[in-house]
Every structure is written in structure tokens, then in C-alpha cells.
Write a protein that holds these residues in place. Structure first.
Motif, PDB file in Angstrom:
ATOM      1  N   GLY A  18      -0.805  -1.862  -2.546  1.00 17.41           N
ATOM      2  CA  GLY A  18      -2.129  -1.291  -2.344  1.00 17.41           C
ATOM      3  C   GLY A  18      -2.083   0.197  -2.055  1.00 17.41           C
ATOM      4  N   VAL A  19      -3.193   0.836  -2.365  1.00 12.40           N
ATOM      5  CA  VAL A  19      -3.362   2.254  -2.074  1.00 12.40           C
ATOM      6  C   VAL A  19      -4.680   2.399  -1.330  1.00 12.40           C
ATOM      7  CG1 VAL A  19      -3.730   4.542  -3.064  1.00 12.40           C
ATOM      8  CG2 VAL A  19      -2.076   2.987  -4.114  1.00 12.40           C
ATOM      9  N   SER A  20      -4.628   3.133  -0.240  1.00 11.73           N
ATOM     10  CA  SER A  20      -5.856   3.409   0.495  1.00 11.73           C
ATOM     11  C   SER A  20      -6.006   4.915   0.651  1.00 11.73           C
ATOM     12  CB  SER A  20      -5.855   2.714   1.852  1.00 11.73           C
ATOM     13  OG  SER A  20      -4.726   3.087   2.599  1.00 11.73           O
ATOM     14  N   ARG A  21      -7.240   5.327   0.775  1.00 14.64           N
ATOM     15  CA  ARG A  21      -7.542   6.748   0.967  1.00 14.64           C
ATOM     16  C   ARG A  21      -7.853   6.972   2.434  1.00 14.64           C
ATOM     17  NH1 ARG A  21      -8.789  11.353  -1.741  1.00 14.64           N
ATOM     18  NH2 ARG A  21     -10.342  12.721  -0.793  1.00 14.64           N
ATOM     19  N   SER A  22      -7.187   7.942   2.989  1.00 20.67           N
ATOM     20  CA  SER A  22      -7.415   8.290   4.383  1.00 20.67           C
ATOM     21  C   SER A  22      -8.455   9.402   4.452  1.00 20.67           C
ATOM     22  CB  SER A  22      -6.117   8.754   5.032  1.00 20.67           C
ATOM     23  OG  SER A  22      -6.384   9.245   6.313  1.00 20.67           O
ATOM     24  N   ALA A  23      -9.589   9.105   5.051  1.00 18.89           N
ATOM     25  CA  ALA A  23     -10.655  10.100   5.166  1.00 18.89           C
ATOM     26  C   ALA A  23     -10.259  11.215   6.124  1.00 18.89           C
ATOM     27  CB  ALA A  23     -11.939   9.435   5.638  1.00 18.89           C
ATOM     28  N   LEU A  24      -9.485  10.891   7.133  1.00 19.15           N
ATOM     29  CA  LEU A  24      -9.083  11.896   8.120  1.00 19.15           C
ATOM     30  C   LEU A  24      -8.073  12.889   7.563  1.00 19.15           C
ATOM     31  CD1 LEU A  24      -8.728   9.612  11.259  1.00 19.15           C
ATOM     32  CD2 LEU A  24     -10.647  11.073  10.632  1.00 19.15           C
ATOM     33  N   MET A  25      -7.175  12.417   6.701  1.00 23.80           N
ATOM     34  CA  MET A  25      -6.118  13.280   6.184  1.00 23.80           C
ATOM     35  C   MET A  25      -6.400  13.769   4.766  1.00 23.80           C
ATOM     36  SD  MET A  25      -2.791  11.262   7.635  1.00 23.80           S
ATOM     37  CE  MET A  25      -3.315   9.641   7.109  1.00 23.80           C
ATOM     38  N   ASP A  26      -7.441  13.263   4.126  1.00 24.61           N
ATOM     39  CA  ASP A  26      -7.754  13.595   2.746  1.00 24.61           C
ATOM     40  C   ASP A  26      -6.543  13.395   1.837  1.00 24.61           C
ATOM     41  OD1 ASP A  26      -9.515  14.296   0.717  1.00 24.61           O
ATOM     42  OD2 ASP A  26      -8.858  16.389   0.747  1.00 24.61           O
ATOM     43  N   SER A  27      -5.911  12.226   1.978  1.00 21.50           N
ATOM     44  CA  SER A  27      -4.738  11.889   1.194  1.00 21.50           C
ATOM     45  C   SER A  27      -4.735  10.385   0.934  1.00 21.50           C
ATOM     46  CB  SER A  27      -3.472  12.314   1.933  1.00 21.50           C
ATOM     47  OG  SER A  27      -3.401  11.664   3.180  1.00 21.50           O
ATOM     48  N   TYR A  28      -3.725   9.938   0.201  1.00 24.05           N
ATOM     49  CA  TYR A  28      -3.602   8.524  -0.149  1.00 24.05           C
ATOM     50  C   TYR A  28      -2.363   7.943   0.513  1.00 24.05           C
ATOM     51  CZ  TYR A  28      -7.103   9.634  -3.607  1.00 24.05           C
ATOM     52  OH  TYR A  28      -8.255  10.048  -4.216  1.00 24.05           O
ATOM     53  N   LEU A  29      -2.454   6.682   0.896  1.00 21.34           N
ATOM     54  CA  LEU A  29      -1.360   5.975   1.539  1.00 21.34           C
ATOM     55  C   LEU A  29      -0.974   4.771   0.695  1.00 21.34           C
ATOM     56  CD1 LEU A  29      -2.873   5.950   5.131  1.00 21.34           C
ATOM     57  CD2 LEU A  29      -1.279   7.618   4.173  1.00 21.34           C
ATOM     58  N   CYS A  30       0.308   4.489   0.635  1.00 18.69           N
ATOM     59  CA  CYS A  30       0.832   3.341  -0.107  1.00 18.69           C
ATOM     60  C   CYS A  30       1.231   2.265   0.885  1.00 18.69           C
ATOM     61  CB  CYS A  30       2.050   3.804  -0.900  1.00 18.69           C
ATOM     62  SG  CYS A  30       3.053   2.463  -1.510  1.00 18.69           S
ATOM     63  N   TRP A  31       0.935   1.031   0.570  1.00 17.24           N
ATOM     64  CA  TRP A  31       1.382  -0.082   1.393  1.00 17.24           C
ATOM     65  C   TRP A  31       1.712  -1.273   0.505  1.00 17.24           C
ATOM     66  CZ3 TRP A  31      -2.224  -3.916   0.744  1.00 17.24           C
ATOM     67  CH2 TRP A  31      -3.516  -3.517   0.415  1.00 17.24           C
ATOM     68  N   VAL A  32       2.584  -2.135   1.008  1.00 13.12           N
ATOM     69  CA  VAL A  32       3.075  -3.296   0.260  1.00 13.12           C
ATOM     70  C   VAL A  32       3.048  -4.501   1.188  1.00 13.12           C
ATOM     71  CG1 VAL A  32       5.100  -4.287  -0.881  1.00 13.12           C
ATOM     72  CG2 VAL A  32       4.563  -1.872  -1.209  1.00 13.12           C
ATOM     73  N   ILE A  33       2.648  -5.641   0.663  1.00 13.16           N
ATOM     74  CA  ILE A  33       2.779  -6.911   1.376  1.00 13.16           C
ATOM     75  C   ILE A  33       3.861  -7.701   0.643  1.00 13.16           C
ATOM     76  CG2 ILE A  33       1.646  -9.038   2.096  1.00 13.16           C
ATOM     77  CD1 ILE A  33      -1.010  -7.470   2.057  1.00 13.16           C
ATOM     78  N   ASP A  34       4.917  -8.051   1.365  1.00 16.14           N
ATOM     79  CA  ASP A  34       6.052  -8.732   0.735  1.00 16.14           C
ATOM     80  C   ASP A  34       5.860 -10.253   0.747  1.00 16.14           C
ATOM     81  OD1 ASP A  34       6.775  -9.676   3.266  1.00 16.14           O
ATOM     82  OD2 ASP A  34       8.519  -8.374   3.453  1.00 16.14           O
ATOM     83  N   PRO A  35       6.789 -10.999   0.129  1.00 16.55           N
ATOM     84  CA  PRO A  35       6.643 -12.458   0.072  1.00 16.55           C
ATOM     85  C   PRO A  35       6.590 -13.146   1.440  1.00 16.55           C
ATOM     86  CG  PRO A  35       8.215 -11.732  -1.579  1.00 16.55           C
ATOM     87  CD  PRO A  35       7.899 -10.535  -0.715  1.00 16.55           C
ATOM     88  N   ASP A  36       7.092 -12.485   2.488  1.00 16.29           N
ATOM     89  CA  ASP A  36       7.020 -13.044   3.840  1.00 16.29           C
ATOM     90  C   ASP A  36       5.731 -12.646   4.550  1.00 16.29           C
ATOM     91  OD1 ASP A  36       9.558 -14.232   3.615  1.00 16.29           O
ATOM     92  OD2 ASP A  36      10.528 -12.348   4.189  1.00 16.29           O
ATOM     93  N   LEU A  37       4.805 -12.019   3.809  1.00 13.88           N
ATOM     94  CA  LEU A  37       3.518 -11.537   4.316  1.00 13.88           C
ATOM     95  C   LEU A  37       3.667 -10.433   5.364  1.00 13.88           C
ATOM     96  CD1 LEU A  37       1.537 -14.888   4.495  1.00 13.88           C
ATOM     97  CD2 LEU A  37       1.633 -13.222   2.635  1.00 13.88           C
ATOM     98  N   THR A  38       4.731  -9.654   5.234  1.00 14.72           N
ATOM     99  CA  THR A  38       4.953  -8.499   6.092  1.00 14.72           C
ATOM    100  C   THR A  38       4.317  -7.287   5.428  1.00 14.72           C
ATOM    101  OG1 THR A  38       7.056  -9.422   6.818  1.00 14.72           O
ATOM    102  CG2 THR A  38       6.710  -7.077   7.208  1.00 14.72           C
ATOM    103  N   LEU A  39       3.547  -6.550   6.189  1.00 17.03           N
ATOM    104  CA  LEU A  39       2.910  -5.340   5.682  1.00 17.03           C
ATOM    105  C   LEU A  39       3.865  -4.172   5.875  1.00 17.03           C
ATOM    106  CD1 LEU A  39       0.403  -3.897   4.564  1.00 17.03           C
ATOM    107  CD2 LEU A  39      -0.366  -3.636   6.924  1.00 17.03           C
ATOM    108  N   LEU A  40       4.181  -3.496   4.774  1.00 20.62           N
ATOM    109  CA  LEU A  40       5.123  -2.376   4.799  1.00 20.62           C
ATOM    110  C   LEU A  40       4.410  -1.101   4.371  1.00 20.62           C
ATOM    111  CD1 LEU A  40       7.930  -4.237   2.846  1.00 20.62           C
ATOM    112  CD2 LEU A  40       7.768  -3.968   5.329  1.00 20.62           C
ATOM    113  N   ASN A  41       4.819   0.014   4.963  1.00 22.19           N
ATOM    114  CA  ASN A  41       4.255   1.316   4.628  1.00 22.19           C
ATOM    115  C   ASN A  41       5.388   2.324   4.692  1.00 22.19           C
ATOM    116  OD1 ASN A  41       3.199   4.000   5.189  1.00 22.19           O
ATOM    117  ND2 ASN A  41       1.211   3.027   5.395  1.00 22.19           N
ATOM    118  N   ASP A  42       5.461   3.226   3.704  1.00 25.19           N
ATOM    119  CA  ASP A  42       6.548   4.205   3.702  1.00 25.19           C
ATOM    120  C   ASP A  42       6.275   5.405   4.608  1.00 25.19           C
ATOM    121  OD1 ASP A  42       4.690   5.600   2.207  1.00 25.19           O
ATOM    122  OD2 ASP A  42       5.930   5.736   0.404  1.00 25.19           O
TER     123      ASP A  42
END
Length: 66
Positions: A18-42
């Protein structure tokens, strides 16, 4: 997410990118949900949604077990 919004999502077998837009930073964030349902963000901020999605897809492809 009160300070942003989901822009794009992509699914692989067992994974969600997934990609979300941060209104506070005016940038985009990447996140991944893995097969164990763990939310990961770089922890990085991207200038475009495409760059964020490419980072997430690259992570999944490196970790995808076929």
C-alpha cells in the motif's frame, strides 16, 4: 489515519502493498502487510506514489517464496 489517506494498493499471493499520502509531510509512504499479517514500513518518504509503490513491490519480490 487522520493525517493522510490511502492512495494505492496492490496484492500479491499472501501480501498487500500500500501507499498512503501524508498530509503533514506532503509525501508518500510505502507499507506492506506480509503473510503473517505483520504491517511493515521502510520509514522512508517518497516524492511520488509511483516511487513508493515500486519500493513496496521490490520488497515483496525479494521476499516472495514461490
Amino acid at each position: 489515519m487522520s493525517d493522510g489517506s490511502i492512495v494505492q494498493m496492490s496484492a500479491y499471493p499472501g501480501w498487500i502493498v500500500g501507499v498512503s499520502r501524508s498530509a503533514l509531510m506532503d509525501s508518500y509512504l510505502c507499507w506492506v502487510i506480509d503473510p503473517d499479517l505483520t504491517l511493515l514500513n521502510d520509514g522512508r518518504e517518497y516524492e511520488t506514489s509511483n516511487a513508493a509503490m515500486m519500493a513496496g513491490r521490490a520488497y515483496v519480490e525479494r521476499n516472495l517464496v514461490v
